[in-house]
Design a protein around this motif. Structure first.
Motif, PDB file in Angstrom:
ATOM      1  N   LYS A   3       0.837  -1.206   0.000  1.00 44.77           N
ATOM      2  CA  LYS A   3       0.000   0.000   0.000  1.00 44.77           C
ATOM      3  C   LYS A   3       0.870   1.254   0.000  1.00 44.77           C
ATOM      4  N   GLY A   4       1.967   1.201   0.771  1.00 43.51           N
ATOM      5  CA  GLY A   4       2.856   2.350   0.823  1.00 43.51           C
ATOM      6  C   GLY A   4       3.476   2.656  -0.533  1.00 43.51           C
ATOM      7  N   TYR A   5       3.908   1.604  -1.260  1.00 40.13           N
ATOM      8  CA  TYR A   5       4.494   1.810  -2.577  1.00 40.13           C
ATOM      9  C   TYR A   5       3.459   2.312  -3.581  1.00 40.13           C
ATOM     10  N   ILE A  48       3.652   2.422 -10.167  1.00 38.45           N
ATOM     11  CA  ILE A  48       3.859   0.973 -10.295  1.00 38.45           C
ATOM     12  C   ILE A  48       3.321   0.527 -11.652  1.00 38.45           C
ATOM     13  N   LYS A  49       4.209   0.019 -12.496  1.00 39.04           N
ATOM     14  CA  LYS A  49       3.793  -0.426 -13.826  1.00 39.04           C
ATOM     15  C   LYS A  49       3.636  -1.939 -13.921  1.00 39.04           C
ATOM     16  N   THR A  50       4.363  -2.706 -13.101  1.00 41.69           N
ATOM     17  CA  THR A  50       4.277  -4.173 -13.165  1.00 41.69           C
ATOM     18  C   THR A  50       4.322  -4.743 -11.752  1.00 41.69           C
ATOM     19  N   GLY A  58       7.920  -5.349 -10.819  1.00 40.45           N
ATOM     20  CA  GLY A  58       8.579  -4.141 -10.344  1.00 40.45           C
ATOM     21  C   GLY A  58       8.216  -3.822  -8.905  1.00 40.45           C
ATOM     22  N   LEU A  59       6.961  -4.046  -8.547  1.00 37.57           N
ATOM     23  CA  LEU A  59       6.524  -3.808  -7.172  1.00 37.57           C
ATOM     24  C   LEU A  59       7.259  -4.718  -6.201  1.00 37.57           C
ATOM     25  N   PHE A  60       7.267  -6.023  -6.496  1.00 34.33           N
ATOM     26  CA  PHE A  60       7.920  -6.958  -5.581  1.00 34.33           C
ATOM     27  C   PHE A  60       9.432  -6.746  -5.531  1.00 34.33           C
TER      28      PHE A  60
END
Length: 227
Positions: free
Chosen positions: A195-197, A203-205, A208-210
């Motif tokens: 949620k913070g990110y 965030i595109k993918t 990328g998030l993980f």
């Protein structure tokens, strides 16, 4: 089907068997007195088998008592089941007792596997409910009630979200690493990071998030003007 003692009745058993399935169902003394009496009567006739085992590594003692083809209850003498009693005595001499009914034939070769199958029901149920209620999925008991369909739909959506996360945990190395290494397996911490990110990054993918969660990018410092 591995079920709670509430389902140890004739109609449920016949429904399960009509689909060609097998079952292991808990049978508690307080709820199935006539069944226990029937096993005790067969025991007096020498028609009940026993098996003892001690784990050489832990010292835990296991005691089995089992009988096949036992009347389910007095009101339904036509329906017959197989009954397994299991007692575990730990190193402190504390006894833990379980009983199950099943349609699987009971022998010395099958009782241990059946016992493990019966006991894993509570393990699975407890872990699942504990995760859904305490790991930020917000599943509540009152989701099963209500005059319309909102509560039911909320429960469905919660379980679907849990299913997606389980699939990711099984098949996504990035999700596995983010959950295990970054949050020490605590899902609610992972959700907070995600949620913070989402609130501060583009965030595109999912990858990328993980990757951001795993690699811990350096946070920027918010300037402060003291003038």
């Amino acid at each position: 089907m591995v079920l709670d003692g509430l389902y140890a009745d004739g109609p449920t058993i016949r429904l399960i068997k009509s689909y060609g399935w097998h079952y292991i169902i808990i049978a508690k003394d307080g709820n199935h007195g006539s069944l226990i009496e029937a096993v005790d009567e067969l025991d007096k006739q020498g028609k009940v088998a026993r098996f003892f085992k001690t784990d050489p590594e832990t010292g835990i003692k296991y005691w089995y008592r089992f009988a096949n083809d036992v009347p389910l209850n007095k009101s339904n003498p036509v329906e017959h089941v197989n009954v397994l009693d299991f007692v575990e005595t730990d190193k402190k001499d504390d006894r833990h007792t379980w009983s199950w009914i099943t349609d699987i034939p009971l022998t010395e070769k099958t009782i241990e596997a059946l016992m493990k199958g019966g006991r894993c029901r509570w393990h699975i149920e407890n872990q699942t409910f504990n995760t859904l209620k305490k790991q930020d999925y917000h599943l509540e008991h009152n989701y099963g009630h209500g005059e319309q369909h909102l509560a039911t739909n909320l429960a469905y959506l919660t379980v679907l979200a849990f299913l997606v996360d389980q699939l990711q945990q099984l098949g996504s190395p990035e999700f596995q690493k983010a959950l295990k290494e970054r949050t020490r397996g605590v899902r609610i911490h992972l959700w907070e990071l995600m949620k913070g990110y989402f609130q501060t990054w583009l965030i595109k993918t999912w990858e990328g998030l993980f990757d951001a969660i795993i690699s811990r990018p350096v946070a920027g410092i918010v300037p402060y003007d003291s003038s």
